[in-house]
Design a protein around this motif. Structure first.
Motif, short mmCIF file in Angstrom:
data_model
loop_
_atom_site.label_atom_id
_atom_site.label_comp_id
_atom_site.label_asym_id
_atom_site.label_seq_id
_atom_site.Cartn_x
_atom_site.Cartn_y
_atom_site.Cartn_z
N VAL A 190 -17.81 30.53 7.71
CA VAL A 190 -16.96 29.34 7.54
C VAL A 190 -15.89 29.20 8.63
O VAL A 190 -15.48 28.09 8.96
N GLU B 7 -13.89 24.88 -2.59
CA GLU B 7 -14.13 23.85 -1.58
C GLU B 7 -13.08 22.77 -1.68
O GLU B 7 -12.57 22.52 -2.77
N PRO B 8 -12.72 22.09 -0.59
CA PRO B 8 -13.30 22.23 0.75
C PRO B 8 -12.53 23.17 1.67
O PRO B 8 -12.87 23.24 2.84
N ASP B 9 -11.52 23.95 1.16
CA ASP B 9 -10.78 24.80 2.11
C ASP B 9 -11.41 26.18 2.26
O ASP B 9 -11.05 26.93 3.14
N PHE B 10 -12.34 26.53 1.36
CA PHE B 10 -13.08 27.80 1.43
C PHE B 10 -12.17 29.03 1.37
O PHE B 10 -12.49 30.06 1.92
N VAL C 171 -14.47 22.42 8.01
CA VAL C 171 -13.37 23.29 7.58
C VAL C 171 -12.54 23.64 8.81
O VAL C 171 -13.10 24.04 9.84
N ALA D 148 -12.92 30.22 8.12
CA ALA D 148 -11.64 30.20 7.39
C ALA D 148 -10.96 31.57 7.50
O ALA D 148 -11.62 32.59 7.67
#
Lengths: 392, 392
Positions: free
Chosen positions: B181, B151-154, B323, B183
């Motif tokens: 997410v 986290e926080p970019d996953f 995100v 992502a």
């Protein structure tokens, strides 16, 4: 390590498909008209026109809704159509919330077996039988107990079923009209089974489930096919439109958990959970809708009836012994030697492709699929004659 | 006794579906325009016209062949079309005999997990994740090991994955673009994973399989989505046309067992066996053919892109943290309190239907599905504003 069981299942030769593949190769070699392929059970009667007409109508609808997810048991309309069809035909009050649409009877059976068993349980089957029953029982961690049918009429042998019961017996799978035999269980035979199962429920103090595998229900030639839920309450029907509407590749069928069951809701819950466990999301939605529109279309059995006449008359005259085919499109013929595989190899030399009983966990017989063109049957008679003469 | 696990699975409330059902009820009560339903991931972009056109063409074909059984992995043409598509797009020599058509990615995952594991093995997943992964792992007798994303970019937390490895680890499931997410894993992140898995293969002396769940591959907004088989050899791709062609209810997808694998044939055999074990016969055949004809249709992501702009701009201005959504049609937003379920309840009071992170085995975040009409997003902003103010 790769899954050992899946590796074995994936490597196991499917003899019926192998025979079918051999037939295609052989036809290319010596001409299509010279090979008599009675190996597989793909319907030879086309789907009713209503199928294509329904599809043509449906694709005019907005695509997002038409092709969107439905709830796992299926959309409301198609499930109601199934319930109405059952209620109308069999005089019981079937409700849509007891109908769970499945990707054909295969998915229905895999789900049904999983739902009514726990690992270590036993499932009874009547041999000969569709061998995937045992595969799905094993996926659920269960053992398959084979009970041979009564010969030569291939009705259920109630005493043998009685003798095979153990405290681990969770249920029994029956299939009438029967693949591979073509027999239809009589009302008397089914009533005797129901009485036995009821006694066993009493004896063991828990439900014994009857799974009725019914893809051939509509393919009959006059025999009564009693509706099993009306004879035994703990019945789960696995139905398919593969044969009745000639849609085997579209994978549309259903599980009906009989409303006559005391614990119908609990069984249905287990069915839903089993579907989830096995990776099913919902049945392909366009064909849910097609089925809804075509559920009351009559099945066209005339071609199969004509084939049945041709084949049984021809083989009778040649001296073959077979089970009177009351339903499905299979003829179960006694092999001319005890080794049915050897017999099928000899038949192959006459370009006759027959499936040995060993493929169905039985022996001494062969299955002839007569969902073929009538012409194949007519032209095959000299080959059957020559085969018979070889044994004289 | 009914199957205990199936009973539990069948009884377990599906919170996302419950929320969706609540939304329908609420819309009936207060008007459709006053409920902001961001709960489910049903594509809002219609299937391309080519789908209906293909179907209209196909139903002119003779019905017996059109609707007949195909081999279990699918018909030759559709499998070849998939292989050609993979070869052309990703520069590897994909062959049709490594393509196994499945009833969507769900069936592909259930089959893939079963194929590469034996009971007692462990399967790693990156949390938050689609919770059915754990269901299918359990069906195969395996344990799911959850490794939280970074986290926080996953992105994947490679050190955490390293630490979670045991001699029982059979494989890992990844999903990029990611549900819930949004992502997309970077090339660097994927290369680091590949390097780790290769080291672990060496260390344990057996293959570690990477299952790449790719239903959202085509739904991206500029980010590169590297083709995983080109980075790691023991990769099994589970693809679906549910989102790319907006056909979620038709259940059409595939497993591609990478040709770059040393034991590609053995893995494919296990996949075939696993399909048999779980009750799959073949994927609904009309949509095999539709897919064959539409496989190269571009996915229409413009509506999702516009929604993404509207939503991220609006929520940014209101001070929400989320995100950066590089793919799929989900926005992963930090809940305004640590209890994401409580936060979603408060959102509900503003008619905002959001899915809490706990549904995906994570916490502190919520998922917003933006496969809705742009109008819903625009009109929801005052509600998001009021919700934010409640926490100030």
């Amino acid at each position: 390590m790769l899954n050992q069981r899946a590796t074995e299942l994936g490597s196991a030769p499917n003899k019926i498909r192998e025979l079918f593949a051999y037939g295609l190769k052989r036809k290319a070699e010596i001409g299509e008209e010279n090979v008599f392929d009675f190996s597989i059970g793909n319907p030879s009667v086309p789907a009713p026109d209503a199928v294509a007409e329904s599809i043509a109508e449906l694709i005019k609808e907005p695509p997002c809704a038409l092709h969107g997810y439905t709830p796992s048991p299926g959309a409301a309309g198609p499930r109601q159509a199934v319930a109405d069809n059952i209620s109308r035909r069999f005089g019981i009050d079937a409700t849509a919330d007891q109908v769970y649409l499945t990707a054909g009877a295969a998915a229905g059976l895999a789900i049904g077996i999983y739902a009514i068993t726990n690992p270590g349980d036993e499932i009874m089957v009547i041999a000969p039988y569709f061998p995937e029953y045992a595969v799905w029982a094993e996926t659920a961690g269960c053992t398959t107990i084979e009970v041979p049918a009564h010969e030569p009429d291939f009705q259920m042998d109630i005493d043998a079923i009685d003798a095979a019961f153990t405290p681990k017996t969770a249920g029994i799978i029956i299939n009438s009209p029967n693949n591979p035999v073509g027999a239809v269980y009589t009302r008397e035979n089914l009533e005797a089974l129901a009485a036995l199962l009821s006694r066993k429920e009493e004896e063991y103090g828990h439900p014994i489930y009857l799974i009725s595998d019914e893809p051939y229900r509509e393919i009959t030639y006059g025999a009564e096919v009693p509706y099993v839920p009306t004879l035994y309450k703990h019945t789960i029907v696995c139905y398919s439109y593969s044969k009745s509407l000639s849609l085997p590749g579209e994978r549309i069928g259903y599980i009906y958990v009989s409303n006559l069951m005391d614990n119908a809701k609990e069984v249905y819950t287990a069915v839903s959970g089993a579907g989830r466990a096995l990776g099913f999301i919902c049945t392909a939605v366009l064909f849910q809708r097609v089925m809804e529109k075509c559920v009351n279309e009559p099945s066209d059995v005339e071609a199969y009836r004509a084939n049945r006449e041709l084949l049984t008359k021809g083989l009778s005259e040649l001296g073959y012994e077979f089970v009177e085919p009351d339903g499905a499109f299979y003829l179960w013929v006694r092999a001319l030697e005890s080794d049915d595989e050897a017999f099928c190899e000899k038949a192959k030399a006459h370009e006759l492709l027959l499936v040995p009983a060993t493929c169905f966990k039985s022996h001494g017989w062969v299955r002839i699929s007569y969902c073929v063109s009538a012409d194949v049957i007519k032209r095959s008679m000299p080959a059957f004659k020559a085969l018979m003469e070889e044994y004289k």
